[in-house]
Design an enzyme around this catalytic site. Structure first.
Site, PDB file in Angstrom:
ATOM      1  N   LYS A 188      27.927   0.693   1.815  1.00 25.78           N
ATOM      2  CA  LYS A 188      29.004   1.630   2.125  1.00 25.78           C
ATOM      3  C   LYS A 188      30.359   0.967   1.892  1.00 25.78           C
ATOM      4  CE  LYS A 188      26.514   3.963   5.917  1.00 25.78           C
ATOM      5  NZ  LYS A 188      26.562   5.351   5.434  1.00 25.78           N
ATOM      6  N   ARG A 243      16.214   8.812   7.098  1.00 26.40           N
ATOM      7  CA  ARG A 243      15.052   9.676   6.866  1.00 26.40           C
ATOM      8  C   ARG A 243      13.773   8.862   6.724  1.00 26.40           C
ATOM      9  NH1 ARG A 243      17.894  12.091   1.677  1.00 26.40           N
ATOM     10  NH2 ARG A 243      19.609  11.641   3.104  1.00 26.40           N
TER      11      ARG A 243
END
Length: 470
Positions: A247, A321
Site C-alpha cells: 500500500k 478474503r
C-alpha cells in the site's frame, strides 16, 4: 460508570432534561426562565442554573426521525460536560420507551471511552454516577445497556490499539481472558496446529510476518443438544501493509484497524455470554499480520485453502478474503451452524459505493437480509444489500487454480470479494457477508484522528435476539 434509579428529582444535583423538538411544555417544572433560547434541535444543549445553583442541561432530541440517534445526543453531552460533574447527575427519563432508555445508557457509557491508553500523563478520572429518574422499575434495562456500552468500548479499544501491541497472539490472549471471565469456551489454534488442520490461506497471509497467525474459536453453548444457532466469522488482520502488493504510505498507520470484523465477533460472543442469551453461538476469528518479508507470499503464487480449493494470488493486498475463506470453511464444516454471518473491513470499493453511512450486505437469504436491514435502521448501524449475481463469477476464474483472489478490474470490487467468499460457504442457505470497511473506523467528534466507531455489536446482538423470538 454507575447507573442507578431514583423516583424523585434532587434539586441539589445537576439534571439532564431531554426535550423533543417543539415539545417544551415540561421545562417549566425544572427552570424559571419562561422562554429559554432553546427549541430542542437534535444534540443541542442549553445549560441554565436551577434555584439551588445546580446545573440543568436542556438536551435536544430533535424530531421523531432522530429517535434512533438518542445515544449520540447523550454521548455528546456527557463527553463535553463530564469534567464539571462531581456529584451524581440525574436524568429525566419519563416518556422514553425501553428501547430509547437503553440508548440513553449506551450513549452515556460510550462517553467514558478513553483513547489515551499509551499516554504517560493521565488525568485521574473518577467514575461518574447517573441517576435515572423514573416512576417504573428500569433496573434490568440499566444493567443490560451498561453491558452493551462496556462491550462496545472494549472492542473500540481493540481496534484503536497499535499493531506492535495487538498481534494475532494478543487477540488470542484477549479472547481467552474474556472467555475465562464470561464462562464460555475459547480455543486458540497456533501455527503448528494450523498446518496440521490445513489452514493454508491463513498461513500464506501470515508467513511474511514475525508475528505468526492464529485462529480463535469461541463457543457459548447454553442450550442442550449442541446445535449451533449462529456462527460468526471475523477478519482479524492486525496490520495490513498490503504485502508485496504494498500500500502507499498515506494513511498506512490506520491499517491497525483491519481487524474490525474480528473485534465485532469477539465482542458479540462476550456480550451474548454476559447477557446469558439462550442461543448457541460460535465465533471464529482468522487472524494474521500481512507483512513484507523474504517469506511473504507473492502475486502469481497458488496456495491451498482449508476447503481444499486452490487459489491463485493476483494481489497480496486482497488478503482479508483469504483468511475469511478458511474461517468460513472451518466453521461450516466443524460446527454446521444454522446461520452464518461474517464481518470484515474488506474493501475500499464498498466505501466508494456506500460512503461511510452503511455497511455492504451480501446474501441470497431474503429473510436474513430483511431482518438485518430493519435492525440496522433501528440501531443506526445500517446495512445495504448489494447483489451476488452469477455473472460476477467470471471475474474470479483462474487458468491455473480453482479461482483467483482478485479480478483486477476497477469496478464491483466489493461484489467480487463477496463472490469469492461465497465459494467457500459450501452453498450454505443462510449466509450473510457484511463489508464494514466504511463504518468500522473513521472520523469522530471524540478524537483528533480517525478512530473506531464500535459498529456491529448492537446490530449483531439485536439480530440474535430477534431470531430467538422467532
Amino acid at each position: 460508570m454507575i447507573f442507578t434509579q431514583v423516583s424523585k428529582v434532587n434539586v441539589h444535583h445537576d439534571v439532564i432534561v431531554p426535550c423533543r423538538k417543539g415539545q417544551l411544555e415540561h421545562l417549566q417544572q425544572f427552570i424559571t426562565i419562561k422562554e429559554p433560547d432553546f427549541n430542542g434541535e437534535f444534540a443541542t444543549v442549553q445549560m441554565v442554573y436551577g434555584a439551588e445553583g445546580n446545573r440543568i442541561y436542556l438536551l435536544g432530541l430533535g424530531e421523531e426521525k432522530d429517535a434512533v440517534k438518542v445515544d449520540e445526543a447523550f454521548q455528546k453531552l456527557s463527553f463535553n460536560y463530564k469534567k464539571y460533574w462531581k456529584k451524581p447527575v440525574q436524568v429525566i427519563t419519563e416518556g422514553f420507551t425501553d428501547t430509547e432508555l437503553q440508548k440513553v445508557i449506551i450513549g452515556l457509557e460510550l462517553s467514558a471511552y478513553d483513547m489515551g491508553a499509551f499516554k504517560t500523563k493521565k488525568e485521574d478520572v473518577k467514575a461518574l454516577t447517573f441517576e435515572m429518574v423514573s416512576s417504573k422499575d428500569v433496573t434490568s434495562i440499566l444493567k443490560e445497556a451498561k453491558a452493551i456500552g462496556e462491550t462496545i468500548n472494549r472492542i473500540k479499544t481493540l481496534v484503536d490499539a497499535p499493531a506492535n501491541q495487538k498481534t494475532p497472539e494478543f487477540l488470542g490472549q484477549w479472547a481467552e481472558a474474556s472467555a475465562e471471565q464470561g464462562h464460555y469456551k475459547c480455543t486458540v489454534l497456533h501455527q503448528e496446529e494450523l498446518k496440521v488442520q490445513g489452514f493454508g490461506a491463513v498461513l500464506a497471509v501470515g508467513q511474511g510476518s514475525a508475528n505468526p497467525p492464529v485462529v480463535i474459536v469461541t463457543e457459548y453453548m447454553p442450550k442442550k443438544g449442541g446445535t449451533v444457532d449462529i456462527g460468526l466469522v471475523g477478519k482479524g488482520i492486525t496490520f495490513d501493509t498490503g504485502g508485496l502488493s504494498i500500500k502507499p504510505s498515506t494513511n498506512l498507520h490506520y491499517m491497525k484497524s483491519d481487524m474490525g470484523g474480528a473485534a465485532v465477533v469477539l465482542g458479540v460472543v462476550e456480550l451474548v455470554a454476559k447477557l446469558k442469551l439462550n442461543v448457541n453461538i460460535v465465533g471464529v476469528v482468522a487472524s494474521a499480520e500481512n507483512a513484507v518479508d523474504r517469506n511473504s507470499y507473492r502475486p502469481g503464487d497458488v496456495i491451498q485453502s482449508y476447503s481444499g480449493k486452490t487459489i491463485e494470488i493476483i494481489d497480496t493486498d486482497a488478503e482479508g478474503r483469504l483468511v475469511l475463506a478458511d474461517g468460513l470453511s472451518y466453521i461450516i464444516k466443524e460446527f454446521q451452524p444454522k446461520q452464518v454471518i461474517d464481518l470484515a473491513t474488506l474493501t475500499g470499493s464498498v466505501i466508494q459505493t456506500l460512503g461511510y453511512s452503511a455497511a455492504g450486505m451480501f446474501t441470497n437469504n431474503s429473510q436474513m437480509a430483511q431482518t438485518l436491514s430493519k435492525i440496522g435502521f433501528d440501531t443506526n448501524e445500517r446495512v445495504w444489500q448489494l447483489p451476488l449475481f452469477a455473472e460476477y463469477e467470471s471475474d474470479l476464474q483462474s487458468d491455473i487454480a480453482d479461482l483467483r483472489n482478485y479480478s483486477g478490474k476497477p469496478v464491483a470490487g466489493a461484489i467480487t470479494a463477496a463472490k469469492f467468499l461465497e465459494a467457500f460457504t459450501d452453498a450454505h442457505k443462510a449466509w450473510v457477508h457484511l463489508d464494514i470497511a466504511g463504518v468500522s473506523f473513521g472520523d469522530s467528534p471524540y478524537s483528533k484522528m480517525k478512530s473506531a466507531s464500535g459498529y456491529g455489536v448492537q446490530l449483531i446482538t439485536n439480530y440474535i435476539k430477534q431470531i430467538l423470538d422467532e
